[in-house]
Design a protein around this motif. Structure first.
Motif, PDB file in Angstrom:
ATOM      1  N   LEU A 187     -11.865   7.077  -9.602  1.00  8.67           N
ATOM      2  CA  LEU A 187     -10.882   6.361  -8.792  1.00  8.67           C
ATOM      3  C   LEU A 187     -11.482   5.884  -7.471  1.00  8.67           C
ATOM      4  O   LEU A 187     -11.073   4.845  -6.935  1.00  8.67           O
ATOM      5  N   THR A 188     -12.433   6.617  -6.944  1.00 10.23           N
ATOM      6  CA  THR A 188     -13.140   6.167  -5.740  1.00 10.23           C
ATOM      7  C   THR A 188     -13.835   4.840  -5.981  1.00 10.23           C
ATOM      8  O   THR A 188     -13.760   3.910  -5.157  1.00 10.23           O
TER       9      THR A 188
ATOM     10  N   TRP B  80       1.963   6.742  -6.704  1.00  8.19           N
ATOM     11  CA  TRP B  80       0.859   7.585  -7.179  1.00  8.19           C
ATOM     12  C   TRP B  80       1.120   9.059  -6.835  1.00  8.19           C
ATOM     13  O   TRP B  80       0.949   9.936  -7.692  1.00  8.19           O
TER      14      TRP B  80
ATOM     15  N   LEU C 291     -13.691   9.660  -1.279  1.00  8.69           N
ATOM     16  CA  LEU C 291     -14.201   8.366  -0.837  1.00  8.69           C
ATOM     17  C   LEU C 291     -14.882   8.472   0.521  1.00  8.69           C
ATOM     18  O   LEU C 291     -15.974   7.926   0.734  1.00  8.69           O
TER      19      LEU C 291
ATOM     20  N   PRO D 215      -3.648  11.218  -4.211  1.00 11.34           N
ATOM     21  CA  PRO D 215      -4.265  10.225  -3.323  1.00 11.34           C
ATOM     22  C   PRO D 215      -5.120  10.845  -2.226  1.00 11.34           C
ATOM     23  O   PRO D 215      -6.173  10.307  -1.868  1.00 11.34           O
TER      24      PRO D 215
ATOM     25  N   TRP E 254      -9.012  10.095  -1.484  1.00 13.40           N
ATOM     26  CA  TRP E 254      -9.404   9.619  -0.155  1.00 13.40           C
ATOM     27  C   TRP E 254     -10.507  10.493   0.448  1.00 13.40           C
ATOM     28  O   TRP E 254     -11.467   9.994   1.038  1.00 13.40           O
TER      29      TRP E 254
ATOM     30  N   LEU F  34     -11.876  -2.716  -5.897  1.00 15.06           N
ATOM     31  CA  LEU F  34     -10.678  -3.440  -5.461  1.00 15.06           C
ATOM     32  C   LEU F  34     -10.854  -3.972  -4.044  1.00 15.06           C
ATOM     33  O   LEU F  34     -10.498  -5.129  -3.752  1.00 15.06           O
ATOM     34  N   PHE F  35     -11.409  -3.158  -3.162  1.00 17.71           N
ATOM     35  CA  PHE F  35     -11.616  -3.590  -1.776  1.00 17.71           C
ATOM     36  C   PHE F  35     -12.596  -4.759  -1.699  1.00 17.71           C
ATOM     37  O   PHE F  35     -12.376  -5.716  -0.951  1.00 17.71           O
TER      38      PHE F  35
ATOM     39  N   LEU G  71     -11.237   1.980  -6.324  1.00 21.24           N
ATOM     40  CA  LEU G  71     -10.777   1.523  -5.008  1.00 21.24           C
ATOM     41  C   LEU G  71     -11.842   0.686  -4.305  1.00 21.24           C
ATOM     42  O   LEU G  71     -11.530  -0.303  -3.632  1.00 21.24           O
ATOM     43  N   THR G  72     -13.099   1.068  -4.471  1.00 22.18           N
ATOM     44  CA  THR G  72     -14.193   0.305  -3.861  1.00 22.18           C
ATOM     45  C   THR G  72     -14.270  -1.091  -4.448  1.00 22.18           C
ATOM     46  O   THR G  72     -14.410  -2.090  -3.725  1.00 22.18           O
TER      47      THR G  72
ATOM     48  N   LEU H 105       0.830  -1.210   0.000  1.00 23.45           N
ATOM     49  CA  LEU H 105       0.000   0.000   0.000  1.00 23.45           C
ATOM     50  C   LEU H 105       0.859   1.253   0.000  1.00 23.45           C
ATOM     51  O   LEU H 105       0.587   2.211  -0.735  1.00 23.45           O
TER      52      LEU H 105
END
Length: 295
Positions: free
Chosen positions: A261-262, A58, A82, A75, A79, A268-269, A265-266, A51
């Motif tokens: 990108l939010t 990034w 998000l 980033p 964040w 991916l999680f 990431l969601t 991470l």
């Protein structure tokens, strides 16, 4: 020897034994806690390091000015978006819609893939007819099915479900076929000696023996189903269904790269979370087979 002396000696012996038991118990507890802490640390630090490397790269890319901030935000900006977006109902409703599609499509895929896999493994003419076809379908990109799905079902939930099932079924079927092929013949003979045949033999001997391969096929099937669903939601936007793919596509149309990108990431999680579930199931099977080693 007097009775009181005997009782006194017994009490003293019990106290010594209790003390020894306590001395033995304490180091074992500390050892277990130490092993648990070491195990958690061993599984955590690689993820933390990865991470840090990703976020650091990034941030460096952002600071280099390679792209404008509205194209590639920092980033911290993503964040903040998000955190703010996760506090709204739209965010969770989109995840719920996508999760319902994923679970329903995957459940249907498991049913179809399991029946198909058992049938192909059991009947040689069926394997000769469609065995290689299943592998061929597994290698096909799921997105290739969407033009046909739209022609068959138009812009609807059925079109997405059709592609999700076609993407997941071959992997699940191949997993169970491979598992059945590698069941030791001696196990089948033992089952036959015990009077098992037909469905009973499959239920108590063959299918339990295929569990490792079957779980591996389920994991691959979920990966194909999830990718097919994401592609489907980006291409087939059903009116009134604010899914993850639909909202992500809307963010792209408005050049809101932070929101895009939010959602990345969601997604991916969610993928990591589901992978941890499959990993836990695989570890449980390994322990039941005596293959899991605690380190």
């Amino acid at each position: 020897m007097p009775v009181e002396a005997v009782k006194k000696e017994k009490d003293t012996s019990r106290n010594w034994v209790a003390g020894l038991d306590e001395l033995e118990r304490t180091p074992v507890t500390e050892t277990r806690l130490g092993r648990l802490g070491a195990k958690l640390w061993a599984g955590t630090w690689p993820k933390v390091l990865a991470l840090i490397l990703v976020v650091g790269s990034w941030q460096l890319l952002f600071l280099s000015g390679w792209k404008k901030p509205w194209v590639l935000p920092s980033p911290l900006t993503v964040w903040q978006d998000l955190v703010a977006y996760a506090s709204t109902s739209d965010y969770w409703e989109a995840i719920l819609i996508t999760a319902q599609r994923a679970l329903s499509g995957f459940a249907l895929s498991v049913l179809v893939g399991t029946v198909l896999g058992i049938a192909v493994a059991r009947f040689k003419p069926l394997r000769a007819a469609i065995g290689s076809l299943i592998t061929g379908l597994q290698t096909m990109p799921s997105i290739m099915w969407f033009p046909l799905a739209i022609l068959l079902f138009k812009i609807s939930e059925s079109a997405i479900l059709f592609v999700v099932v076609l993407g997941a079924v071959p992997s699940i079927a191949n997993g169970i076929i491979s598992g059945i092929d590698y069941v030791p013949p001696a196990w089948k003979r033992v089952g036959a000696v015990l009077g098992m045949k037909g469905f009973t033999l499959y239920r108590h001997v063959i299918l339990p023996a295929t569990l490792p391969s079957f779980v591996s096929g389920l994991k691959q099937g979920w990966a194909f189903a999830w990718r097919s669903l994401m592609a489907g939601e980006l291409l087939v936007i059903v009116a009134g269904q604010g899914s993850v793919g639909a909202l992500m596509q809307g963010a792209r149309e408005f050049n809101d790269s932070a929101r895009v990108l939010t959602w990345i990431l969601t997604i991916l999680f969610i993928g990591i979370l589901v992978d941890s579930v499959f990993k836990a199931a695989d570890n449980r099977i390994r322990r039941s087979w005596g293959l899991h080693q605690d380190r």
